[in-house]
Design an enzyme around this catalytic site. Structure first.
Site, PDB file in Angstrom:
ATOM      1  CB  ALA A   1      -0.786  -0.106   1.338  1.00 52.40           C
TER       2      ALA A   1
ATOM      3  N   GLY B   1       0.914  -5.058   0.819  1.00 48.09           N
ATOM      4  CA  GLY B   1      -0.825  -5.051   0.135  1.00 48.09           C
ATOM      5  C   GLY B   1      -0.182  -5.332  -1.017  1.00 48.09           C
TER       6      GLY B   1
ATOM      7  CD  GLU C   1      -2.186  -7.636   3.424  1.00 48.43           C
ATOM      8  OE1 GLU C   1      -1.934  -6.216   2.920  1.00 48.43           O
ATOM      9  OE2 GLU C   1      -2.796  -7.869   4.320  1.00 48.43           O
TER      10      GLU C   1
ATOM     11  CD  GLU D   1       1.851  -5.372   5.614  1.00 46.78           C
ATOM     12  OE1 GLU D   1       2.673  -6.435   5.811  1.00 46.78           O
ATOM     13  OE2 GLU D   1       0.608  -5.396   4.608  1.00 46.78           O
TER      14      GLU D   1
END
Ligand code: HXC
Length: 258
Positions: A65, A109, A112, A132
């Site tokens: 992200a 992300g 993911e 993260e």
């Protein structure tokens, strides 16, 4: 629609979506995720497309992200925006198979997103990670759940607690990816896989995907029951008649996708 952060192109019968924010290693900002969702839905609705490939660059599938976009958000901002739920889960609602073709970094992300696709084809330079914890957060787009189901508790714990990255060979050994190919062959191999899927009967392909994905959501008894009902329903399709007739007549099936 005109996209700025992805490229979308149909090759043969495969819809290819390329994450294209090279200066930020394809960091997944809100705009990119909105565009990705739109492109996925457009290909899902397009009868010319039988399978979808999501890929990035040689250097990065996606480095996570967008940290710079996230850094000043506070709790109400992420909560009321339904951060992640609103833009990140479109790929889970696509009926056609979605292949993640991963080269380079698939972090946070990015990892993911790859795991939300139906399968991952990895280049030999791929690196998977959930870093993260280095930022004072945890995975937020399903990583703690999907990584654990894919590779088991100890490896998932190690990766999520220490931010250690996994290379392609380890990812293959750990069953995170279907296969590893040389980086130069990644897109051709993903397209070959997509073409094979697209040549088959669309209802059986969609139901096969639905049945396998149900294995992650249901008990064995319920999953087998769903499989059986889907199996029965395929006997209502023209393609089942054609597929079996073609076998008996020693010819190739001409699926009508109905
Ligand atoms: C914003 C990013 C970014 C990211 C890289 N960039 N990753 N920008 N968000 N996630 C930017 C850098 O700031 C830099 O821009 C440019 O991309 C190139 O990156 P470098 O760091 O210079 O490249 P390199 O030295 O090759 O290192 C590559 C890297 C590193 C190891 C992948 O960039 C890195 O650690 N990135 C962050 C990885 C990460 O923590 N991901 C998880 C994010 S959190 P400038 O302008 O400075 O040149 C997350 C939460 C998910 O994903 C929750 C659900 C949504």
């Amino acid at each position: 629609m005109a996209y700025e952060m992805i490229l979308a192109e149909i090759q043969g019968r495969v819809g290819v979506i390329t994450l294209n924010r090279p200066k930020a290693l394809n960091a997944l900002c809100d705009q990119l995720m909105t565009e990705l969702g739109e492109a996925l839905r457009a290909y899902d609705a397009d009868p010319a497309v039988g399978a979808i490939v999501v890929t990035g660059s040689e250097k990065a599938f996606a480095a996570g992200a967008d940290i710079k976009e996230m850094k000043d958000r506070d709790f109400p901002a992420v909560y009321f925006d339904d951060f992640i739920g609103k833009r990140w889960e479109d790929v889970l609602r696509i009926q056609k198979p979605v292949i993640a073709a991963v080269a380079g970094f698939a972090l946070g992300g990015g990892c993911e997103l790859a795991m939300m696709c139906d399968l991952i084809l990895a280049a030999d330079n791929a690196k998977f990670g959930q870093p993260e914890i280095n930022l004072g957060i945890i995975p937020g787009a399903g990583g703690s759940q999907r990584l654990t189901r894919a590779i088991g508790k100890s490896k998932a714990m190690e990766m999520i607690l220490t931010a250690r990255m996994m290379d392609a060979a380890e990812a293959e050994r750990a069953n995170l990816v279907a296969r590893v190919v040389p980086v130069a062959d990644l897109l051709p191999e993903a397209l070959k896989m997509g073409e094979k899927i697209a040549s088959l009967s669309a209802p059986s392909v969609a139901m096969a995907k639905e049945a396998v994905n149900a294995a992650f959501e249901t008990t064995l008894t319920d999953g087998v029951r769903l499989e059986r009902r889907l199996f029965h329903s395929l006997f209502a399709t023209e393609d089942q008649k054609e597929g079996m007739a073609a076998f008996a007549e020693k010819r190739k099936p001409a699926f009508r996708h109905r």
